[in-house]
Design an enzyme around this catalytic site. Structure first.
Site, PDB file in Angstrom:
ATOM      1  N   ASP A 205       0.821  -1.212   0.000  1.00  0.00           N
ATOM      2  CA  ASP A 205       0.000   0.000   0.000  1.00  0.00           C
ATOM      3  C   ASP A 205       0.855   1.262   0.000  1.00  0.00           C
ATOM      4  O   ASP A 205       2.082   1.209   0.165  1.00  0.00           O
ATOM      5  CB  ASP A 205      -0.946  -0.013   1.221  1.00  0.00           C
ATOM      6  CG  ASP A 205      -0.244  -0.395   2.523  1.00  0.00           C
ATOM      7  OD1 ASP A 205       1.004  -0.426   2.547  1.00  0.00           O
ATOM      8  OD2 ASP A 205      -0.933  -0.656   3.517  1.00  0.00           O
TER       9      ASP A 205
ATOM     10  N   ASN B 134      -7.553  -2.621  14.346  1.00  0.00           N
ATOM     11  CA  ASN B 134      -8.944  -2.953  13.993  1.00  0.00           C
ATOM     12  C   ASN B 134      -9.005  -4.165  13.063  1.00  0.00           C
ATOM     13  O   ASN B 134     -10.028  -4.446  12.449  1.00  0.00           O
ATOM     14  CB  ASN B 134      -9.643  -1.742  13.358  1.00  0.00           C
ATOM     15  CG  ASN B 134      -8.990  -1.312  12.043  1.00  0.00           C
ATOM     16  OD1 ASN B 134      -8.024  -1.918  11.606  1.00  0.00           O
ATOM     17  ND2 ASN B 134      -9.530  -0.280  11.412  1.00  0.00           N
TER      18      ASN B 134
ATOM     19  N   HIS C 141      -7.164  -4.591  10.288  1.00  0.00           N
ATOM     20  CA  HIS C 141      -6.911  -4.346   8.852  1.00  0.00           C
ATOM     21  C   HIS C 141      -5.593  -4.976   8.407  1.00  0.00           C
ATOM     22  O   HIS C 141      -4.678  -5.165   9.208  1.00  0.00           O
ATOM     23  CB  HIS C 141      -6.994  -2.850   8.500  1.00  0.00           C
ATOM     24  CG  HIS C 141      -5.863  -1.983   8.936  1.00  0.00           C
ATOM     25  ND1 HIS C 141      -6.005  -0.911   9.781  1.00  0.00           N
ATOM     26  CD2 HIS C 141      -4.543  -1.995   8.608  1.00  0.00           C
ATOM     27  CE1 HIS C 141      -4.845  -0.313   9.947  1.00  0.00           C
ATOM     28  NE2 HIS C 141      -3.929  -0.952   9.248  1.00  0.00           N
TER      29      HIS C 141
ATOM     30  N   GLU D 296      -9.580  -1.831   5.238  1.00  0.00           N
ATOM     31  CA  GLU D 296     -10.239  -1.513   6.498  1.00  0.00           C
ATOM     32  C   GLU D 296     -11.488  -2.374   6.686  1.00  0.00           C
ATOM     33  O   GLU D 296     -12.012  -2.941   5.711  1.00  0.00           O
ATOM     34  CB  GLU D 296     -10.628  -0.028   6.499  1.00  0.00           C
ATOM     35  CG  GLU D 296      -9.455   0.935   6.410  1.00  0.00           C
ATOM     36  CD  GLU D 296      -8.725   1.116   7.748  1.00  0.00           C
ATOM     37  OE1 GLU D 296      -8.798   0.229   8.609  1.00  0.00           O
ATOM     38  OE2 GLU D 296      -8.078   2.171   7.912  1.00  0.00           O
TER      39      GLU D 296
HETATM   40  C1  GLP Z   1      -0.590   0.480   8.637  1.00  0.00           C
HETATM   41  C2  GLP Z   1      -0.183  -0.327   7.391  1.00  0.00           C
HETATM   42  C3  GLP Z   1      -0.317  -1.805   7.614  1.00  0.00           C
HETATM   43  C4  GLP Z   1       0.287  -2.177   8.949  1.00  0.00           C
HETATM   44  C5  GLP Z   1      -0.511  -1.554  10.056  1.00  0.00           C
HETATM   45  C6  GLP Z   1       0.051  -1.838  11.435  1.00  0.00           C
HETATM   46  O1  GLP Z   1      -1.842   1.040   8.554  1.00  0.00           O
HETATM   47  N1  GLP Z   1      -0.897   0.039   6.213  1.00  0.00           N
HETATM   48  O2  GLP Z   1       0.304  -2.506   6.541  1.00  0.00           O
HETATM   49  O3  GLP Z   1       0.285  -3.576   9.114  1.00  0.00           O
HETATM   50  O4  GLP Z   1      -0.574  -0.160   9.879  1.00  0.00           O
HETATM   51  O5  GLP Z   1       1.149  -1.015  11.679  1.00  0.00           O
HETATM   52  P1  GLP Z   1       2.179  -1.230  12.831  1.00  0.00           P
HETATM   53  O6  GLP Z   1       3.026  -2.370  12.450  1.00  0.00           O
HETATM   54  O7  GLP Z   1       2.935   0.060  12.905  1.00  0.00           O
HETATM   55  O8  GLP Z   1       1.394  -1.483  14.068  1.00  0.00           O
END
Ligand code: GLP
Length: 239
Positions: free
Chosen positions: A67, A136, A138, A143
């Site tokens: 992404d 959440n 995702h 989402e």
């Molecule tokens: C972001 C990314 C995800 C990631 C998630 C968790 O929104 N788009 O790919 O897995 O957050 O992030 P973190 O690893 O910082 O908790």
């Protein structure tokens, strides 16, 4: 589904790096689906160490990232392209032309999504997809929703995601409100999926995703149906 519960973040990162390194050693021309966020930083650090020790060769590897924020140029330190360059690509011998991240500056998000779907198809699909998990549930930027989106698409980020990601931006108002993400269909088509979770703030998401019903309200829950899924988490996330 294989589950590894490791002592802490460092051990989780080492285990994940071992699994990804094995993928690269066995298939030096692998297409890796890569992820950003704080969770995979340690894994990338371990891979860089192994490269510097002469144990890994990235010259045949290709990558597609999950992404990208809409509206952020690659030079912005919060863009996912910048993150990947800084945490992995610039430290290993991957051919930069073989690294792909959705174009956050596109004037036509829909066309960019079509291009990205086609790109993954032309690369022959993803051999190993790395994922983190949002609190959440995702994955990528898919989402919670009423259905599982198949292909790449443009999303309005959930307020909770914007709040969670605000920690990376100097001012919370600077967090983009939209992003481009691979779809759930593309993630599910990856031949292998490796998902990481660390910290107690991920405990509820992990429980709902892997020990609850499969529902688009918890996007990661669909991974229960993936034939080759590995979950590596630390004790805090396992609860
Ligand atoms: C972001 C990314 C995800 C990631 C998630 C968790 O929104 N788009 O790919 O897995 O957050 O992030 P973190 O690893 O910082 O908790």
């Amino acid at each position: 589904m294989r589950i590894f519960i490791m002592e802490d973040y460092a051990a989780m990162s080492r285990k994940a790096a071992e699994l990804m390194a094995a993928q690269i050693l066995l298939h030096p021309d692998s297409v890796l689906g890569l992820a950003t966020g704080s969770t995979p930083v340690g894994l990338y650090r371990c891979l860089v160490e192994r490269f510097k020790a002469g144990e890994l060769d990235f010259s045949g590897v290709k990558s597609v990232n999950l992404d990208e924020y809409l509206g952020l140029p690659a030079e912005n330190s919060q863009s996912y392209r910048y993150f990947m360059n800084r945490n992995l690509f610039q430290h290993v011998n991957i051919n930069m032309a073989n690294t792909h991240v959705p174009d956050g500056l596109t004037a036509d998000p829909e066309a960019e999504c079509v291009r990205y779907d086609e790109l993954i198809r032309r690369m022959g699909g993803i051999d190993m997809q790395l994922l983190g998990i949002g609190s959440n549930g995702h994955i990528g930027f898919n989402e919670p929703a009423d259905s599982f989106p198949v292909g790449a698409h443009c999303v309005d980020l959930a307020e909770s995601t914007i709040r969670a990601n605000a920690r990376f931006f100097p001012e919370s108002g600077q967090v983009p409100r939209q992003a481009l993400t691979m779809g759930i269909g593309q993630i599910m088509q990856a031949r292998r999926v490796l998902i990481l979770a660390s910290g107690r703030e991920k405990k509820a998401a992990v429980r709902r995703a892997f020990w609850g019903p499969v529902t688009p309200e918890v996007p990661a829950s669909i991974l229960q149906l993936h034939p080759d899924l590995t979950l590596v988490m630390d004790r805090a996330a396992a609860g």
